[in-house]
Each structure stands twice: as structure tokens, then as C-alpha cells.
Design a protein around this motif. Structure first.
Motif, PDB file in Angstrom:
ATOM      1  N   THR A  50       0.685  -0.970  -0.510  1.00 56.11           N
ATOM      2  CA  THR A  50       0.213   0.282   0.022  1.00 56.11           C
ATOM      3  C   THR A  50       1.110   1.224   0.178  1.00 56.11           C
ATOM      4  O   THR A  50       1.384   2.233  -0.449  1.00 56.11           O
ATOM      5  N   ASP A  70      -4.663   7.466  -3.463  1.00 54.25           N
ATOM      6  CA  ASP A  70      -6.597   7.396  -2.621  1.00 54.25           C
ATOM      7  C   ASP A  70      -6.160   6.654  -1.519  1.00 54.25           C
ATOM      8  O   ASP A  70      -6.919   5.702  -0.703  1.00 54.25           O
ATOM      9  N   ILE A  71      -4.951   5.100  -1.834  1.00 52.24           N
ATOM     10  CA  ILE A  71      -5.181   3.929  -1.157  1.00 52.24           C
ATOM     11  C   ILE A  71      -4.985   4.611   0.545  1.00 52.24           C
ATOM     12  O   ILE A  71      -3.507   4.581   0.205  1.00 52.24           O
ATOM     13  N   ARG A  72      -5.322   3.743   0.976  1.00 54.34           N
ATOM     14  CA  ARG A  72      -4.806   4.079   2.279  1.00 54.34           C
ATOM     15  C   ARG A  72      -4.191   2.758   2.656  1.00 54.34           C
ATOM     16  O   ARG A  72      -3.668   1.246   2.194  1.00 54.34           O
ATOM     17  N   THR A 105      -2.736   0.530   4.691  1.00 55.07           N
ATOM     18  CA  THR A 105      -2.783  -0.826   5.862  1.00 55.07           C
ATOM     19  C   THR A 105      -1.799  -1.641   5.942  1.00 55.07           C
ATOM     20  O   THR A 105      -1.106  -2.641   5.327  1.00 55.07           O
ATOM     21  N   ASN A 115      -8.081  -5.727   3.305  1.00 55.85           N
ATOM     22  CA  ASN A 115      -8.132  -4.115   3.718  1.00 55.85           C
ATOM     23  C   ASN A 115      -8.005  -3.667   1.959  1.00 55.85           C
ATOM     24  O   ASN A 115      -8.387  -3.155   1.523  1.00 55.85           O
ATOM     25  N   LEU A 116      -6.353  -4.088   1.852  1.00 59.03           N
ATOM     26  CA  LEU A 116      -6.138  -3.674   0.583  1.00 59.03           C
ATOM     27  C   LEU A 116      -7.607  -4.060  -0.977  1.00 59.03           C
ATOM     28  O   LEU A 116      -7.536  -3.591  -1.885  1.00 59.03           O
ATOM     29  N   GLU A 123      -9.794  -5.022  -0.419  1.00 62.46           N
ATOM     30  CA  GLU A 123     -11.316  -4.561  -0.468  1.00 62.46           C
ATOM     31  C   GLU A 123     -11.517  -3.232  -1.264  1.00 62.46           C
ATOM     32  O   GLU A 123     -12.313  -2.446  -2.238  1.00 62.46           O
ATOM     33  N   GLN A 124     -10.399  -2.283  -1.197  1.00 63.61           N
ATOM     34  CA  GLN A 124      -9.962  -1.097  -1.843  1.00 63.61           C
ATOM     35  C   GLN A 124     -10.321  -1.227  -3.527  1.00 63.61           C
ATOM     36  O   GLN A 124     -10.237  -0.387  -3.772  1.00 63.61           O
ATOM     37  N   ARG A 162     -12.368  -0.060  -6.879  1.00 69.36           N
ATOM     38  CA  ARG A 162     -11.950   1.038  -7.968  1.00 69.36           C
ATOM     39  C   ARG A 162     -12.468   0.539  -9.774  1.00 69.36           C
ATOM     40  O   ARG A 162     -13.191  -0.650  -9.141  1.00 69.36           O
TER      41      ARG A 162
END
Length: 201
Positions: free
Chosen positions: A146, A157-159, A161, A166-167, A169-170, A174
């Protein structure tokens, strides 16, 4: 506490643990196996997901720029036919990619591939970031992925983690992402999978 639990899961999963001793491939060896997948430039997030509870065990980035590589931070995939420098696997042909997925997929885990088309410039930035990153400490695979993605234009915009899912799901949120899942039902760990792996020439 959630962070501690996540790190514990990643450490216990062989895909995100210290790999067997691997020799640092020479630049000549890396150049000799360079491969680029035909078609557009792409970035793919590879996530190893538990078949039991849906938790994530490991994540990696496959980058198809001027060549195709897998940034496999803290990964345990080691194969004599796949040269590695500082957690970057080179020569990622279709056979090598199939072998990578097969080594990780087993009765307890499957592999989710999420691919997005990018510009050649974006792919090249990601490729250079991966090559410059250096080896990653165990359990920091998704943190490294990330952190890298956030430096690529269009992915700010990638948070950050520590959680592979979680990645995942992000990435699923998209626009234009293409997702595939790969399953196998063999037993054992990634170490067993690599030891039994045969990658075609």
C-alpha cells in the motif's frame, strides 16, 4: 489489538514469513529472463485469502510495465528458475505466474487476482519503486504494497494498511478492476508447494 492480531496471522502464514535462504540474483541473470506480458500495462494485487474465515494471509503486487515482475514483500516463494532481488521476482512469464499461484493456493487458502489497466508511465513508476524498495520485514507485506501504490499517480487514494483483505477491498472498489480467483485443494504450506513445483521452460 487488531494490528497485533493481523501481524500474528501474517507471521504464522508461510506466504508472509522469512523465506528459505535465497541468493541475490545478478543483474545479468535478471536481464536474461526479462518478460513482458503482451497487451496494456497493468498492476495486479495478489491476495492469499483463507478458505476458512476469509481473512488475508499475504499480498503481493504484479507489475506489467517494461517487464513483468512480482513484488513479493516478505514472501516465501523461492524457485531456482525465478531470479529474485530484494523481494522482487523477475521473469514472470505465464508459467511462472501459474507456478506462483499454485504454490500459494491449497486447501486452506485461495489466490485473488485484481488487475487494473494503467498507463505505461504508471507501470514504470511502480516497477522502479518495487526495485528500489529493498527487502521487507516479515508481516509487513501489505504495508509495503500500500505504501508503494500510494506513490503511483492515480493511486494516491489507497490507504496504508497491514491487512491484505483491506487492500483487496480497496481494489475491488476501483473502476475497471478485473478479478479472478484461483483454488487448489492440496495440503501443506507454501514451502511444500514450492518444493514440489515444476515450472515449464
Amino acid at each position: 489489538m487488531r494490528l497485533i492480531a493481523a501481524l500474528a496471522v501474517c507471521v504464522t502464514l508461510a506466504g508472509c514469513a522469512p523465506p528459505p535462504t535465497v541468493s541475490y540474483a545478478s543483474n545479468e541473470r535478471v536481464a536474461s529472463v526479462a518478460y513482458r506480458e503482451p497487451g496494456p500495462a497493468t498492476i495486479t494485487v495478489l491476495t492469499m485469502v483463507s478458505n476458512r474465515d476469509g481473512s488475508g494471509g499475504h499480498s503481493a503486487l504484479m507489475i506489467n510495465g517494461s517487464q513483468r515482475v512480482i513484488f513479493d514483500p516478505a514472501g516465501s516463494f523461492v524457485n531456482d528458475r525465478v531470479p529474485e532481488q530484494q523481494d522482487v521476482l523477475y521473469g514472470v512469464s505465464p508459467a511462472v505466474l501459474a507456478g506462483y499461484k499454485s504454490a500459494h493456493a491449497r486447501s486452506t487458502y485461495h489466490v485473488v487476482s485484481q488487475t487494473v489497466e494503467v498507463t505505461p508511465e504508471q507501470a514504470e513508476i511502480a516497477l522502479q519503486l518495487a526495485r528500489q524498495n529493498g527487502a521487507v520485514a516479515r508481516a509487513f507485506c501489505t504495508n509495503a504494497n500500500t505504501t508503494l501504490l500510494r506513490q503511483v499517480p492515480g493511486f494516491q487514494d489507497i490507504r496504508t494498511t497491514f491487512f491484505p483483505t483491506n487492500l483487496m477491498e480497496q481494489m475491488a472498489a476501483r473502476v475497471g478492476v478485473m478479478e479472478e480467483k484461483y483454488y487448489e485443494d492440496d495440503e501443506g504450506t507454501i514451502v511444500d508447494g514450492v518444493e514440489n513445483l515444476v515450472i515449464a521452460e
